[in-house]
Design a protein around this motif. Structure first.
Motif, PDB file in Angstrom:
ATOM      1  N   ASP A   7       0.921  -1.240  -0.008  1.00 48.73           N
ATOM      2  CA  ASP A   7       0.068  -0.119   0.117  1.00 48.73           C
ATOM      3  C   ASP A   7       0.798   1.388   0.155  1.00 48.73           C
ATOM      4  O   ASP A   7       1.545   1.516   1.002  1.00 48.73           O
ATOM      5  CB  ASP A   7      -0.858  -0.102   1.153  1.00 48.73           C
ATOM      6  N   TYR A  53     -17.830  -6.309   4.502  1.00 47.79           N
ATOM      7  CA  TYR A  53     -16.979  -6.711   3.466  1.00 47.79           C
ATOM      8  C   TYR A  53     -16.740  -8.343   3.758  1.00 47.79           C
ATOM      9  O   TYR A  53     -16.924  -8.745   5.107  1.00 47.79           O
ATOM     10  CB  TYR A  53     -15.558  -6.162   3.246  1.00 47.79           C
ATOM     11  N   TYR A  85     -18.747  -5.146  -5.111  1.00 41.41           N
ATOM     12  CA  TYR A  85     -17.550  -4.914  -5.810  1.00 41.41           C
ATOM     13  C   TYR A  85     -16.338  -6.007  -5.213  1.00 41.41           C
ATOM     14  O   TYR A  85     -16.394  -6.208  -4.050  1.00 41.41           O
ATOM     15  CB  TYR A  85     -16.989  -3.658  -5.451  1.00 41.41           C
ATOM     16  N   GLN A  86     -15.773  -6.646  -6.199  1.00 40.58           N
ATOM     17  CA  GLN A  86     -14.877  -7.474  -5.892  1.00 40.58           C
ATOM     18  C   GLN A  86     -13.395  -7.280  -6.554  1.00 40.58           C
ATOM     19  O   GLN A  86     -12.993  -6.557  -7.638  1.00 40.58           O
ATOM     20  CB  GLN A  86     -15.199  -8.865  -6.620  1.00 40.58           C
ATOM     21  N   TYR A  87     -12.469  -7.342  -5.597  1.00 42.59           N
ATOM     22  CA  TYR A  87     -11.092  -7.004  -5.864  1.00 42.59           C
ATOM     23  C   TYR A  87     -10.111  -8.266  -5.416  1.00 42.59           C
ATOM     24  O   TYR A  87      -9.991  -8.793  -4.126  1.00 42.59           O
ATOM     25  CB  TYR A  87     -10.480  -5.826  -5.242  1.00 42.59           C
ATOM     26  N   GLU A 124      -7.845  -2.066   0.568  1.00 45.64           N
ATOM     27  CA  GLU A 124      -8.840  -1.852  -0.699  1.00 45.64           C
ATOM     28  C   GLU A 124     -10.034  -0.953  -0.339  1.00 45.64           C
ATOM     29  O   GLU A 124     -10.510  -0.154  -1.116  1.00 45.64           O
ATOM     30  CB  GLU A 124      -9.104  -3.124  -1.195  1.00 45.64           C
ATOM     31  N   ILE A 125     -10.460  -1.147   0.891  1.00 49.47           N
ATOM     32  CA  ILE A 125     -11.632  -0.416   1.146  1.00 49.47           C
ATOM     33  C   ILE A 125     -11.565   0.993   1.414  1.00 49.47           C
ATOM     34  O   ILE A 125     -12.360   1.988   0.688  1.00 49.47           O
ATOM     35  CB  ILE A 125     -12.290  -1.072   2.444  1.00 49.47           C
ATOM     36  N   THR A 155      -0.048   4.472  -0.325  1.00 53.82           N
ATOM     37  CA  THR A 155      -0.749   5.532  -0.287  1.00 53.82           C
ATOM     38  C   THR A 155       0.129   6.810   0.405  1.00 53.82           C
ATOM     39  O   THR A 155       0.753   6.322   1.354  1.00 53.82           O
ATOM     40  CB  THR A 155      -1.959   5.242   0.796  1.00 53.82           C
ATOM     41  N   ASN A 201      -8.977   2.840  -0.244  1.00 53.62           N
ATOM     42  CA  ASN A 201      -8.754   3.248  -1.350  1.00 53.62           C
ATOM     43  C   ASN A 201      -9.868   3.345  -2.393  1.00 53.62           C
ATOM     44  O   ASN A 201     -10.057   4.405  -3.238  1.00 53.62           O
ATOM     45  CB  ASN A 201      -7.698   2.438  -2.116  1.00 53.62           C
ATOM     46  N   HIS A 202     -10.708   2.474  -2.407  1.00 55.32           N
ATOM     47  CA  HIS A 202     -11.842   2.303  -3.209  1.00 55.32           C
ATOM     48  C   HIS A 202     -13.276   3.128  -2.625  1.00 55.32           C
ATOM     49  O   HIS A 202     -13.864   3.779  -3.472  1.00 55.32           O
ATOM     50  CB  HIS A 202     -12.446   0.771  -3.438  1.00 55.32           C
ATOM     51  N   CYS A 203     -13.389   3.242  -1.475  1.00 58.83           N
ATOM     52  CA  CYS A 203     -14.554   3.892  -0.900  1.00 58.83           C
ATOM     53  C   CYS A 203     -14.173   4.978  -0.154  1.00 58.83           C
ATOM     54  O   CYS A 203     -15.218   6.044  -0.138  1.00 58.83           O
ATOM     55  CB  CYS A 203     -15.085   2.901   0.022  1.00 58.83           C
TER      56      CYS A 203
END
Length: 286
Positions: A33, A267, A170-172, A223-224, A35, A226-228
């Motif tokens: 990550d 999730y 949503y799937q990653y 992922e959550i 970020t 970054n995506h949400c």
């Protein structure tokens, strides 16, 4: 030998940590990550990933084995501990330059079908007494009995009410290398040999070394966020879930983000065989 409930209410030693950017950056890098708030020392005050508190909590959790009443536990029984559920409350982000003190208190022990359930509360505080984060960790000790009546010294906070899962959402997918557990071990400074030493893992009844549950959760949280949440981890106030299937390496896990409302994201994480590695997962945010 049976596990004594006289340990309930006992507290570990206090562990003091000076948090530097190097540790924060290493933890994020171990998760892949990048970020900027976790790694950019030029333009930001470097802050910890939402799951970074687990790094500070590990020594305090281990020290619970020294709480009076633990003398009856054999070395074999200590290897039977399974991290079953995690509930992390974040009052503020950990920052480079923080000096933090972490301690763990056993708040409950009871008998369940597979063995015993033990709940530990881990508190991390700043020098001025500010509570930075608090975790309630449920562990199950397989094949172990208790001495005394089931005992609790406090109630754990109610979990968020999770909506019914209507679809996978949503799937990653996240590919994991064979060395993923070794990298996480060193970056988090969480040294549990079942994750890196195959002989120890096999002796504990595992099929092989496995990825840490907190690593699996941290990958999902990345992922959550970054995506949400547009990469803004300071909005995260609570993270939790129940650990289920083992994550073997190498493999690929899939994060399913089911629902997002104004304060709650739910999730599930699946292994590459389709089994849930984490279910009842949630991230609360503001």
């Amino acid at each position: 030998m049976p596990f004594s409930t006289t340990m309930v209410g006992g507290t570990s030693k206090a562990f003091v940590n000076d948090i530097d950017a190097r540790w924060i950056m290493a933890y994020a890098a171990g998760l892949g990550d990048t970020t900027p708030s976790y790694i950019d020392t030029e333009s930001n005050i470097v802050i910890g990933h939402p799951m970074f508190p687990v790094c500070l909590e590990w020594p305090a959790i281990m020290d619970c084995a020294n709480i009076p009443g633990s003398e009856s536990i054999t070395s074999d029984e200590r290897t039977r501990d399974v991290h079953a559920a995690h509930d992390l409350h974040i009052h503020r982000a950990i920052r480079a330059g923080d000096k933090l003190t972490t301690s763990a208190t056993i708040v409950g022990i009871s008998k369940i079908g597979p063995g015993i359930a033990q709940t530990i509360r881990i508190d991390t505080i700043a020098g001025d007494g500010e509570l930075v984060c608090r975790t309630y960790q449920l562990g199950i000790k397989r094949g172990v009995d208790i001495i005394g009546e089931p005992t609790f010294v406090e109630e754990t906070p109610a979990l968020p009410i999770l909506p019914e899962i209507m679809d996978r959402g949503y799937q990653y997918s996240i590919p994991l290398a064979k060395e993923a557990a070794h990298v996480y071990t060193e970056c988090a400074r969480i040294w549990n040999p079942i994750h890196t030493d195959r002989a120890v893992a096999l002796a504990a009844g595992l099929p092989d070394t496995i990825l840490h549950g907190t690593a699996t959760m941290a990958l999902a949280v990345s992922e959550i966020v970054n995506h949400c949440l547009a990469g803004d981890s300071t909005r995260v106030t609570r993270v939790g879930g129940r650990f289920r299937a083992m994550v073997l390496l190498p493999s690929t896990i899939t994060v399913d983000i089911h629902s997002v409302d104004k304060t709650l994201i739910t999730y599930t994480v699946h292994t590459d065989t389709g089994k849930p590695a984490i279910n009842q997962g949630f991230v609360c945010y503001h």
